[in-house]
Design a protein around this motif. Structure first.
Motif, PDB file in Angstrom:
ATOM      1  N   TYR A  93     -38.075 -51.285 -22.445  1.00 36.15           N
ATOM      2  CA  TYR A  93     -38.127 -50.741 -23.804  1.00 36.15           C
ATOM      3  C   TYR A  93     -39.415 -49.931 -23.947  1.00 36.15           C
ATOM      4  N   ALA A  97     -29.756 -57.222 -28.646  1.00 38.38           N
ATOM      5  CA  ALA A  97     -29.753 -55.785 -28.378  1.00 38.38           C
ATOM      6  C   ALA A  97     -28.437 -55.188 -28.846  1.00 38.38           C
ATOM      7  N   CYS A 148     -38.956 -54.755 -33.189  1.00 37.13           N
ATOM      8  CA  CYS A 148     -37.838 -53.966 -32.698  1.00 37.13           C
ATOM      9  C   CYS A 148     -38.355 -53.019 -31.621  1.00 37.13           C
ATOM     10  N   PHE A 195     -36.782 -62.097 -25.771  1.00 36.41           N
ATOM     11  CA  PHE A 195     -35.674 -61.226 -26.183  1.00 36.41           C
ATOM     12  C   PHE A 195     -34.693 -62.032 -27.022  1.00 36.41           C
ATOM     13  N   GLN A 248     -32.810 -57.705 -21.041  1.00 36.07           N
ATOM     14  CA  GLN A 248     -33.808 -58.542 -21.691  1.00 36.07           C
ATOM     15  C   GLN A 248     -35.211 -58.201 -21.185  1.00 36.07           C
ATOM     16  N   SER A 269     -23.003 -55.375 -28.842  1.00 38.04           N
ATOM     17  CA  SER A 269     -24.220 -56.172 -28.918  1.00 38.04           C
ATOM     18  C   SER A 269     -24.315 -57.177 -27.784  1.00 38.04           C
ATOM     19  N   PHE A 284     -28.122 -52.647 -21.420  1.00 36.90           N
ATOM     20  CA  PHE A 284     -28.417 -53.940 -22.029  1.00 36.90           C
ATOM     21  C   PHE A 284     -29.358 -54.678 -21.090  1.00 36.90           C
ATOM     22  N   GLY A 295     -33.376 -53.044 -29.328  1.00 37.91           N
ATOM     23  CA  GLY A 295     -33.467 -54.483 -29.185  1.00 37.91           C
ATOM     24  C   GLY A 295     -34.431 -55.119 -30.163  1.00 37.91           C
ATOM     25  N   THR A 315     -30.360 -48.009 -26.245  1.00 36.73           N
ATOM     26  CA  THR A 315     -30.133 -49.395 -26.622  1.00 36.73           C
ATOM     27  C   THR A 315     -31.353 -49.855 -27.399  1.00 36.73           C
TER      28      THR A 315
END
Length: 124
Positions: free
Chosen positions: A111, A50, A96, A47, A106, A58, A104, A35, A33
C-alpha cells in the motif's frame, strides 16, 4: 498526489457500532485496491479489510469476518468501514491505505498511500 483522510472514530461502548470513512482524492482509483489497517498500542499494524475500487469485491482476514464490512462509494470517492459488535480489543488507530497495483493483499508495504488515521476506543 493521492490524499486519504479518515474520519468517524471515537469512544464507543463495547457492543456498539461505528462507521469509519476514508475520503480519497488526487487520482482515479479504478485500478486500485483500498484497504483498512489498524494499530493498537504497542502492536504492529494489522490488516482488517480491503476492497477493489472498480468492482467492490472485498476481502477480510478471518479475525474480523462477520463484524467488519468494507464498502466504497465511487461517486463520493469515499471508502467506509462498518464495525459492529465492537470489543475492547478493537481499540486502535485505524488507517486507510491505497494499493495502486490492485491485488488483494494483507502486505502493508504493498500500500503506497496512507491516511493519518482515526482513533477508535472501545470501553468495556
Amino acid at each position: 498526489q493521492v490524499q486519504l483522510v479518515e474520519s468517524g472514530g471515537g469512544l464507543v461502548q463495547a457492543g456498539g457500532s461505528l462507521r469509519l470513512s476514508c475520503a480519497a482524492s488526487g487520482r482515479t482509483f479504478n485500478n486500485y485496491t483500498m484497504g483498512w489497517f489498524r494499530q493498537a498500542p504497542g502492536k504492529e499494524h494489522e490488516f482488517v479489510a480491503a476492497v477493489r475500487w472498480s468492482s467492490g469485491s472485498s476481502y477480510y482476514p478471518d479475525s474480523v469476518k462477520g463484524r467488519f464490512t468494507i464498502s466504497r462509494d465511487n461517486a463520493k470517492n469515499t471508502m467506509y468501514l462498518q464495525i459492529n459488535r465492537l470489543k475492547p480489543e478493537d481499540t486502535a488507530i485505524y488507517y486507510c491505505a491505497a494499493n495502486p497495483r490492485g491485488a488483494f493483499t494483507q502486505h502493508r508495504p504493498s500500500y503506497d498511500y496512507w491516511g493519518q488515521g482515526t482513533q477508535v476506543t472501545v470501553s468495556s
